[in-house]
Scaffold this motif. Sequence first.
Motif, mmCIF file in Angstrom:
data_model
loop_
_atom_site.group_PDB
_atom_site.id
_atom_site.type_symbol
_atom_site.label_atom_id
_atom_site.label_comp_id
_atom_site.label_asym_id
_atom_site.label_seq_id
_atom_site.Cartn_x
_atom_site.Cartn_y
_atom_site.Cartn_z
ATOM 1 N N ILE A 126 -30.666 -40.043 -8.491
ATOM 2 C CA ILE A 126 -30.741 -38.841 -8.087
ATOM 3 C C ILE A 126 -31.005 -37.693 -9.368
ATOM 4 C CG2 ILE A 126 -30.115 -36.621 -6.877
ATOM 5 C CD1 ILE A 126 -28.797 -38.606 -4.915
ATOM 6 N N ILE A 127 -30.275 -37.972 -10.229
ATOM 7 C CA ILE A 127 -30.443 -36.933 -11.351
ATOM 8 C C ILE A 127 -31.508 -37.340 -12.240
ATOM 9 C CG2 ILE A 127 -29.357 -36.144 -13.538
ATOM 10 C CD1 ILE A 127 -26.598 -35.951 -12.084
ATOM 11 N N SER A 128 -31.897 -38.615 -12.321
ATOM 12 C CA SER A 128 -32.880 -39.249 -12.977
ATOM 13 C C SER A 128 -34.336 -38.872 -12.686
ATOM 14 C CB SER A 128 -32.819 -40.528 -13.353
ATOM 15 O OG SER A 128 -33.247 -41.430 -12.295
ATOM 16 N N GLU A 129 -34.329 -38.520 -11.462
ATOM 17 C CA GLU A 129 -35.584 -38.128 -10.699
ATOM 18 C C GLU A 129 -35.937 -36.610 -11.214
ATOM 19 O OE1 GLU A 129 -37.588 -39.798 -9.434
ATOM 20 O OE2 GLU A 129 -36.694 -41.636 -8.681
ATOM 21 N N THR A 130 -34.779 -36.053 -11.747
ATOM 22 C CA THR A 130 -35.329 -34.477 -12.146
ATOM 23 C C THR A 130 -35.129 -34.213 -13.464
ATOM 24 O OG1 THR A 130 -32.971 -33.729 -11.678
ATOM 25 C CG2 THR A 130 -34.501 -33.639 -9.774
ATOM 26 N N THR A 131 -34.558 -35.170 -14.170
ATOM 27 C CA THR A 131 -34.378 -35.130 -15.717
ATOM 28 C C THR A 131 -34.976 -36.324 -16.107
ATOM 29 O OG1 THR A 131 -32.294 -36.116 -15.892
ATOM 30 C CG2 THR A 131 -32.375 -33.724 -15.232
ATOM 31 N N SER A 132 -34.927 -36.471 -17.615
ATOM 32 C CA SER A 132 -35.264 -37.635 -18.234
ATOM 33 C C SER A 132 -34.319 -38.749 -18.135
ATOM 34 C CB SER A 132 -35.574 -37.345 -19.837
ATOM 35 O OG SER A 132 -34.304 -36.985 -20.533
ATOM 36 N N ASN A 133 -34.413 -40.012 -18.348
ATOM 37 C CA ASN A 133 -33.306 -40.950 -18.346
ATOM 38 C C ASN A 133 -32.512 -40.750 -19.383
ATOM 39 O OD1 ASN A 133 -35.165 -42.233 -16.415
ATOM 40 N ND2 ASN A 133 -35.992 -43.565 -17.584
ATOM 41 N N THR A 134 -32.662 -40.481 -20.442
ATOM 42 C CA THR A 134 -31.552 -40.179 -21.655
ATOM 43 C C THR A 134 -30.631 -39.036 -21.224
ATOM 44 O OG1 THR A 134 -33.080 -41.019 -23.309
ATOM 45 C CG2 THR A 134 -31.091 -40.002 -24.039
ATOM 46 N N ALA A 135 -31.148 -37.866 -20.579
ATOM 47 C CA ALA A 135 -30.424 -36.797 -20.251
ATOM 48 C C ALA A 135 -29.720 -37.335 -18.886
ATOM 49 C CB ALA A 135 -31.248 -35.420 -19.926
ATOM 50 N N SER A 136 -30.136 -37.974 -17.933
ATOM 51 C CA SER A 136 -29.479 -38.390 -16.842
ATOM 52 C C SER A 136 -28.130 -39.388 -17.338
ATOM 53 C CB SER A 136 -30.178 -38.874 -15.823
ATOM 54 O OG SER A 136 -30.731 -40.064 -16.263
ATOM 55 N N ALA A 137 -28.181 -40.209 -18.031
ATOM 56 C CA ALA A 137 -27.094 -40.947 -18.406
ATOM 57 C C ALA A 137 -26.064 -40.252 -19.152
ATOM 58 C CB ALA A 137 -27.836 -42.003 -19.296
ATOM 59 N N ALA A 138 -26.531 -39.279 -19.982
ATOM 60 C CA ALA A 138 -25.657 -38.396 -20.623
ATOM 61 C C ALA A 138 -24.849 -37.490 -19.915
ATOM 62 C CB ALA A 138 -26.507 -37.604 -21.845
ATOM 63 N N VAL A 139 -25.378 -37.149 -18.433
ATOM 64 C CA VAL A 139 -24.801 -36.340 -17.553
ATOM 65 C C VAL A 139 -23.908 -37.026 -16.644
ATOM 66 C CG1 VAL A 139 -25.531 -34.786 -15.494
ATOM 67 C CG2 VAL A 139 -26.737 -34.433 -17.684
ATOM 68 N N VAL A 140 -24.471 -38.110 -16.121
ATOM 69 C CA VAL A 140 -23.709 -39.021 -15.165
ATOM 70 C C VAL A 140 -22.533 -39.676 -15.674
ATOM 71 C CG1 VAL A 140 -23.812 -40.756 -13.310
ATOM 72 C CG2 VAL A 140 -25.634 -38.970 -13.631
ATOM 73 N N VAL A 141 -22.542 -40.487 -16.857
ATOM 74 C CA VAL A 141 -21.324 -41.218 -17.368
ATOM 75 C C VAL A 141 -20.254 -40.373 -17.747
ATOM 76 C CG1 VAL A 141 -20.992 -42.797 -19.178
ATOM 77 C CG2 VAL A 141 -23.142 -42.899 -18.397
ATOM 78 N N PRO A 142 -20.064 -39.218 -18.136
ATOM 79 C CA PRO A 142 -18.808 -38.470 -18.338
ATOM 80 C C PRO A 142 -18.266 -38.086 -17.102
ATOM 81 C CG PRO A 142 -20.724 -37.825 -20.071
ATOM 82 C CD PRO A 142 -21.341 -38.569 -19.016
ATOM 83 N N ILE A 143 -19.112 -37.975 -15.916
ATOM 84 C CA ILE A 143 -18.810 -37.523 -14.738
ATOM 85 C C ILE A 143 -17.786 -39.128 -14.104
ATOM 86 C CG2 ILE A 143 -19.261 -36.783 -12.316
ATOM 87 C CD1 ILE A 143 -21.537 -35.423 -13.606
ATOM 88 N N ILE A 144 -18.462 -40.027 -14.125
ATOM 89 C CA ILE A 144 -18.074 -41.146 -13.364
ATOM 90 C C ILE A 144 -16.686 -41.786 -14.077
ATOM 91 C CG2 ILE A 144 -18.561 -43.425 -12.789
ATOM 92 C CD1 ILE A 144 -19.990 -41.540 -11.048
ATOM 93 N N ILE A 145 -16.578 -41.646 -15.319
ATOM 94 C CA ILE A 145 -15.459 -42.109 -16.092
ATOM 95 C C ILE A 145 -14.143 -41.554 -15.585
ATOM 96 C CG2 ILE A 145 -14.226 -42.336 -18.150
ATOM 97 C CD1 ILE A 145 -16.807 -43.191 -19.654
ATOM 98 N N PRO A 146 -14.069 -40.157 -15.712
ATOM 99 C CA PRO A 146 -12.776 -39.642 -14.856
ATOM 100 C C PRO A 146 -12.448 -39.797 -13.542
ATOM 101 C CG PRO A 146 -14.427 -37.965 -15.533
ATOM 102 C CD PRO A 146 -14.879 -38.976 -16.208
ATOM 103 N N VAL A 147 -13.527 -40.009 -12.792
ATOM 104 C CA VAL A 147 -13.418 -40.210 -11.277
ATOM 105 C C VAL A 147 -12.716 -41.464 -11.036
ATOM 106 C CG1 VAL A 147 -14.637 -40.794 -9.175
ATOM 107 C CG2 VAL A 147 -15.500 -38.701 -10.645
ATOM 108 N N ALA A 148 -13.230 -42.472 -11.984
ATOM 109 C CA ALA A 148 -12.837 -43.854 -11.995
ATOM 110 C C ALA A 148 -11.338 -43.922 -12.498
ATOM 111 C CB ALA A 148 -13.683 -44.933 -12.932
ATOM 112 N N VAL A 149 -10.880 -43.283 -13.545
ATOM 113 C CA VAL A 149 -9.620 -43.192 -13.963
ATOM 114 C C VAL A 149 -8.817 -42.610 -13.025
ATOM 115 C CG1 VAL A 149 -8.129 -42.223 -15.660
ATOM 116 C CG2 VAL A 149 -10.413 -43.265 -16.566
ATOM 117 N N ALA A 150 -9.285 -41.484 -12.450
ATOM 118 C CA ALA A 150 -8.346 -40.883 -11.501
ATOM 119 C C ALA A 150 -7.907 -41.592 -10.236
ATOM 120 C CB ALA A 150 -8.948 -39.603 -10.845
ATOM 121 N N ALA A 151 -8.963 -42.530 -9.778
ATOM 122 C CA ALA A 151 -8.559 -43.569 -8.794
ATOM 123 C C ALA A 151 -7.731 -44.625 -9.233
ATOM 124 C CB ALA A 151 -10.159 -43.959 -8.340
ATOM 125 N N GLY A 152 -7.591 -44.857 -10.419
ATOM 126 C CA GLY A 152 -6.746 -45.737 -11.027
ATOM 127 C C GLY A 152 -7.384 -47.236 -11.125
#
Length: 244
Positions: A145-171
């Motif tokens: 979804i984010i890559s449809e509104t931004t460049s691929n590089t920017a979307s990866a830089a935005v999403v990955v830092p979000i997903i990592i703490p979500v996964a860590v919080a879920a154990g």
Amino acid sequence: MHEYVSKERAELGPFSGAERNTLIAFGITVALWIFPGVIALTAGTESDLYATISDRLDEGIVAVLGASLLFLLPTEWKSREFTLNWSDAAKIDWGTILLFGTGIIFGSLLASTGLAETIGQASADGLGLTSTLAITVFAVILAIIISETTSNTASAAVVVPIIIPVAVAAGINPFVPALAATFAASFGFMLPVSTPQNAIVYGSGVVPITKMIRSGISFDVLGAILIVLLLPVLVDLVLGAVGG
């Protein structure tokens, strides 16, 4: 195949002055882009030399410098003809360039303002994601979804830092969800702003936006399914081979 390539190369003939200048400008630009990395490898990222060079050889500055060289390198000095002049530059599809540039800026703003993190964390909390599969699916959908509104590089830089703490919080191990988000960030096929290739196709005027959306959504869905199903298997195979 060799004969065909040789024939086509012969028809092209030797490099023209403009082609040679373009190659020079491209080579200088690439060299300046990688030069700070070379300094980092030799002197270290904490050195004053690296800090000085990286500050002065910003990627954007180097890109503008490389483009400027095309206006400065002559093809015929006596007649004051240069590789690129403004009458040629005016024919560039600046609208498409601005469209893609806006996508990059939008992605940077999503990250710098914290909006992307807020959206990601709120979505993850609201959905109650607790398993690797659920977080991986969420990461893939969010990245696409984010890559449809931004460049691929920017979307990866935005999403990955979000997903990592979500996964860590879920154990759970964040490796697979983060890797899935990285792959999914390259699956923006619907809109021109997603990739330079999409922007070029849209700028040609041959493919209307409605056709891009209809075709792109099919590739987005197919790509998401392939990532979710095959990536964990591939990771297990690679880790098994390394461990073995």
